[in-house]
Design a protein around this motif. Structure first.
Motif, PDB file in Angstrom:
ATOM      1  N   LEU A 268       0.313  34.315  21.154  1.00  0.00           N
ATOM      2  CA  LEU A 268       0.336  35.735  21.497  1.00  0.00           C
ATOM      3  C   LEU A 268       0.502  35.955  22.996  1.00  0.00           C
ATOM      4  O   LEU A 268       1.136  36.921  23.425  1.00  0.00           O
ATOM      5  CB  LEU A 268      -0.946  36.426  21.011  1.00  0.00           C
ATOM      6  N   LYS A 269      -0.066  35.067  23.806  1.00  0.00           N
ATOM      7  CA  LYS A 269       0.044  35.189  25.263  1.00  0.00           C
ATOM      8  C   LYS A 269       1.433  34.816  25.765  1.00  0.00           C
ATOM      9  O   LYS A 269       1.823  35.186  26.860  1.00  0.00           O
ATOM     10  CB  LYS A 269      -0.997  34.292  25.936  1.00  0.00           C
ATOM     11  N   ASP A 270       2.163  34.073  24.948  1.00  0.00           N
ATOM     12  CA  ASP A 270       3.442  33.508  25.382  1.00  0.00           C
ATOM     13  C   ASP A 270       4.664  34.280  24.875  1.00  0.00           C
ATOM     14  O   ASP A 270       5.786  33.871  25.127  1.00  0.00           O
ATOM     15  CB  ASP A 270       3.515  32.046  24.911  1.00  0.00           C
ATOM     16  N   VAL A 271       4.450  35.373  24.154  1.00  0.00           N
ATOM     17  CA  VAL A 271       5.585  36.087  23.562  1.00  0.00           C
ATOM     18  C   VAL A 271       5.632  37.527  24.054  1.00  0.00           C
ATOM     19  O   VAL A 271       4.687  38.032  24.648  1.00  0.00           O
ATOM     20  CB  VAL A 271       5.530  36.065  22.001  1.00  0.00           C
ATOM     21  N   THR A 272       6.732  38.186  23.744  1.00  0.00           N
ATOM     22  CA  THR A 272       6.894  39.578  24.144  1.00  0.00           C
ATOM     23  C   THR A 272       6.081  40.492  23.218  1.00  0.00           C
ATOM     24  O   THR A 272       5.671  40.108  22.111  1.00  0.00           O
ATOM     25  CB  THR A 272       8.363  40.010  24.049  1.00  0.00           C
ATOM     26  N   LYS A 273       5.888  41.690  23.676  1.00  0.00           N
ATOM     27  CA  LYS A 273       5.185  42.706  22.888  1.00  0.00           C
ATOM     28  C   LYS A 273       5.910  42.931  21.555  1.00  0.00           C
ATOM     29  O   LYS A 273       5.279  43.024  20.507  1.00  0.00           O
ATOM     30  CB  LYS A 273       5.105  43.997  23.695  1.00  0.00           C
TER      31      LYS A 273
END
Length: 127
Positions: free
Chosen positions: A19-24
């Motif tokens: 989740l921290k590594d992807v776009t919204k």
């Protein structure tokens, strides 16, 4: 399609890292997919628990078996709140729809999509 998205049942740590590594947009697409899978599992689970075919459920709700099949597909994204509440009323269960923070959603995702609705913690409570 999110090829590297976490799967239902992955560890909380791996989900949080993803989740921290992807776009919204990627987070919300993943959230939508997981919610659709859970709704499908819930509807199918309620139907099977009550010994109904898709056709019987459709007749009880005033729709068609193909619509019930679509609801149970796990990919359908066109649910209306009124329809979900109508399904809940048919089975005499409550329907809960709520907004949660990502930490709570991570726990939901890590627990995995259930194939049958979770039973009441205390089945002696009746309404």
């Amino acid at each position: 399609m999110l090829s590297r998205a976490p799967k239902s049942g992955d560890s909380k740590a791996s989900i949080a890292a993803w989740l921290k590594d992807v776009t919204k947009d990627e987070r919300y697409e993943w959230m939508m997919n997981l919610n659709c899978q859970q709704l499908a599992a819930d509807i199918k689970g309620l139907r099977l628990k009550n010994g109904l075919t898709q056709k019987q459920l459709a007749e009880g709700l005033g729709t068609t078996a193909s619509v019930v099949s679509m609801w149970e597909s796990g990919t359908y994204q066109g649910y209306r709140l009124a329809t979900l509440i109508r399904i809940a009323a048919y089975f005499d269960v409550a329907f809960v729809c709520r907004f949660v923070g990502w930490p709570e959603f991570i726990v939901f995702a890590a627990n995995g999509v259930t194939t049958l609705p979770v039973p009441f913690a205390d089945d002696s409570i009746t309404v």
